[in-house]
Write an enzyme that holds these catalytic residues in place. Structure first.
Site, PDB file in Angstrom:
ATOM      1  N   TRP A  32       0.858  -1.192   0.000  1.00 18.01           N
ATOM      2  CA  TRP A  32       0.000   0.000   0.000  1.00 18.01           C
ATOM      3  C   TRP A  32       0.894   1.242   0.000  1.00 18.01           C
ATOM      4  CZ3 TRP A  32      -1.853   2.761   4.864  1.00 18.01           C
ATOM      5  CH2 TRP A  32      -2.796   3.746   4.557  1.00 18.01           C
ATOM      6  N   ASP A  47      -1.662  -6.198   9.000  1.00 24.11           N
ATOM      7  CA  ASP A  47      -2.626  -5.187   8.572  1.00 24.11           C
ATOM      8  C   ASP A  47      -3.882  -5.909   8.093  1.00 24.11           C
ATOM      9  OD1 ASP A  47      -4.018  -3.096   7.487  1.00 24.11           O
ATOM     10  OD2 ASP A  47      -2.335  -2.259   6.350  1.00 24.11           O
ATOM     11  N   LYS A  90     -13.912  -0.224   5.409  1.00 24.11           N
ATOM     12  CA  LYS A  90     -14.459  -0.907   4.235  1.00 24.11           C
ATOM     13  C   LYS A  90     -15.598  -1.842   4.624  1.00 24.11           C
ATOM     14  CE  LYS A  90     -10.272   0.452   2.999  1.00 24.11           C
ATOM     15  NZ  LYS A  90      -9.690   1.292   2.010  1.00 24.11           N
TER      16      LYS A  90
HETATM   17  C1  LMR Z   1      -6.653   2.694  -0.579  1.00 22.67           C
HETATM   18  O1  LMR Z   1      -5.656   1.970  -0.542  1.00 22.67           O
HETATM   19  O2  LMR Z   1      -7.086   3.205  -1.619  1.00 22.67           O
HETATM   20  C2  LMR Z   1      -7.421   2.962   0.697  1.00 22.67           C
HETATM   21  O3  LMR Z   1      -6.907   2.217   1.741  1.00 22.67           O
HETATM   22  C3  LMR Z   1      -7.572   4.401   0.976  1.00 22.67           C
HETATM   23  C4  LMR Z   1      -6.315   5.061   1.421  1.00 22.67           C
HETATM   24  O4  LMR Z   1      -6.327   5.644   2.503  1.00 22.67           O
HETATM   25  O5  LMR Z   1      -5.323   5.036   0.692  1.00 22.67           O
END
Ligand code: LMR
Length: 402
Positions: free
Chosen positions: A136, A217, A252
């Site tokens: 992420w 996570d 979510k």
């Molecule tokens: C994402 O990965 O799009 C979501 O978890 C929102 C974010 O905060 O980035």
């Protein structure tokens, strides 16, 4: 009025956020056909980000019940913290019963990550953290902001569009004891490629042997296979006797994004350890934002504590999960008829909100400028934002750029 000698003068412009910046660019786009597959937000069949029926019902009840706006405790609403633990382990689990878990309500999953990272930095000051490659977009920045040195381990294999499990374990085997390793419990963000149960078990043995610290996570519990199934990684690590840090989120699974409902949970060896760890975690929180806000946590606690509301939420969660799976199939089917250059069937094997499309940056940019179709620079698409009305537009556009 003029301000002289401003110390703001030399501040450079920061780049836009790689995910939330796309929402801003999307909002500014005047193309009437535009579609945002950037941010990870679930949309229903009509393209709305829904307020769940169960959430509305709980909010109605809370409006009647609320009789004070006093501060919550530093670690949040007790009923919410219990709800988090019950979802992670089940109400009857010995960890819950023995008081070995420490849970603090946080500002979303990101808050859980940051509070967990601040806590780890304080008590494992020499440890570095390893994140999956890719991960992420915000993980690295959150951990660096906590003062941790961030490294990565192999995870995704672009050749097979699957997991590079052999390379991953080989790399983890080289890490010094007490290294922190960030793992995605399910619905890996951004790839949608998860470990299977056998692989989680293998990894657990490795962590135990090497004395590594798993930081798990869990932002998508219930959106891969189901509530219980998606807790497998957390339970497997903890039950094997490895101390675990978990960041979880209901953004979510309850569609409560802006209410910032998350948590950090520490799995300790005893109630006594838990008491001391909790006291320190509270200090971390107190010096960051003092204590969390109430509304979202209250709604979640009401739902999880009431059999009827809980069943109704689980049904809505299952609808979301199944709709995402239908969109994966439809996407693959449509693209197979519209172009033969690339095989997109791997997208049906992935789980969760995201797919790593394999589209490179020039193609991602063409999608944006020529079609108003927004995906993340890495090629990550949010499948949960596709629906029967936009799928033809999306697949037409992708078929034109591949
Ligand atoms: C994402 O990965 O799009 C979501 O978890 C929102 C974010 O905060 O980035």
């Amino acid at each position: 009025m003029s301000i002289s000698q401003s110390f703001f003068r030399d501040i450079p412009l920061a780049p836009p956020d790689p995910i939330l910046g796309i929402t801003d660019a999307f909002a500014a786009d005047t193309n009437p056909k535009k579609v945002n597959l950037g941010v990870g937000v679930y949309q229903d069949g009509q393209g709305r980000i829904p307020v769940l029926r169960t959430v509305r019902e709980a909010e109605k009840r809370w409006l009647e019940l609320e009789n004070s706006k006093a501060y919550l405790p530093i670690d949040g609403l007790p009923a919410y913290r219990t709800g988090v633990q019950n979802l992670l382990f089940g109400a009857e689990h010995p960890f819950v019963k023995n008081g070995q878990l420490v849970t603090a309500q946080t500002l979303g999953g990101t808050g859980g990550l940051r509070m967990g990272a601040d806590f780890l930095k304080r008590f494992l000051p020499q440890s570095e953290i390893w994140v999956s490659s890719p991960t992420w977009e915000n993980h690295r920045a959150v951990f660096e902001a906590a003062g941790l040195k961030v490294n990565d381990y192999p995870y995704y294999d672009p050749e097979t569009r699957g997991l590079a499990f052999g390379k991953m374990t080989a790399a983890l085997r080289q890490l010094p004891a007490a290294s922190i390793v960030l793992l995605h419990a399910c619905c890996h963000n951004p790839t949608g490629v998860d470990l299977d149960r056998g692989q989680w078990q293998e990894l657990t043995a490795l962590f135990k042997q090497q004395n590594l610290v798993p930081f798990i996570d869990l932002a998508y519990q219930g959106l891969a296979e189901g509530i219980e199934q998606d807790a497998f990684a957390v339970r497997t690590f903890a039950e094997s006797g490895v101390p675990v840090v978990v960041s979880s989120s209901f953004s979510k699974s309850f569609s409560l994004y802006r209410e910032r409902v998350g948590a950090v949970t520490l799995v300790t060896a005893s109630a006594d350890e838990a008491k001391r760890a909790a006291s320190q975690l509270k200090r971390v929180i107190r010096t960051s934002y003092s204590n969390p806000s109430s509304h979202g946590a209250q709604v979640v606690a009401l739902i999880l504590g009431d059999a009827e509301l809980r069943a109704s939420w689980e049904a809505e969660l299952a609808d979301m999960r199944e709709r995402i799976l239908r969109m994966r199939s439809l996407f693959v089917q449509k693209l197979a008829t519209k172009q033969q250059t690339r095989d997109f069937s791997f997208i049906e094997k992935q789980r969760g909100m995201f797919s790593y499309s394999g589209l490179d940056l020039p193609r991602v940019q063409r999608l944006r400028t020529e079609f108003g179709l927004y995906i993340v620079d890495s090629g990550r698409m949010c499948v949960a934002a596709m629906n029967e009305n936009n799928i033809d537009y999306i697949t037409d556009a992708i078929a034109k750029v591949v």
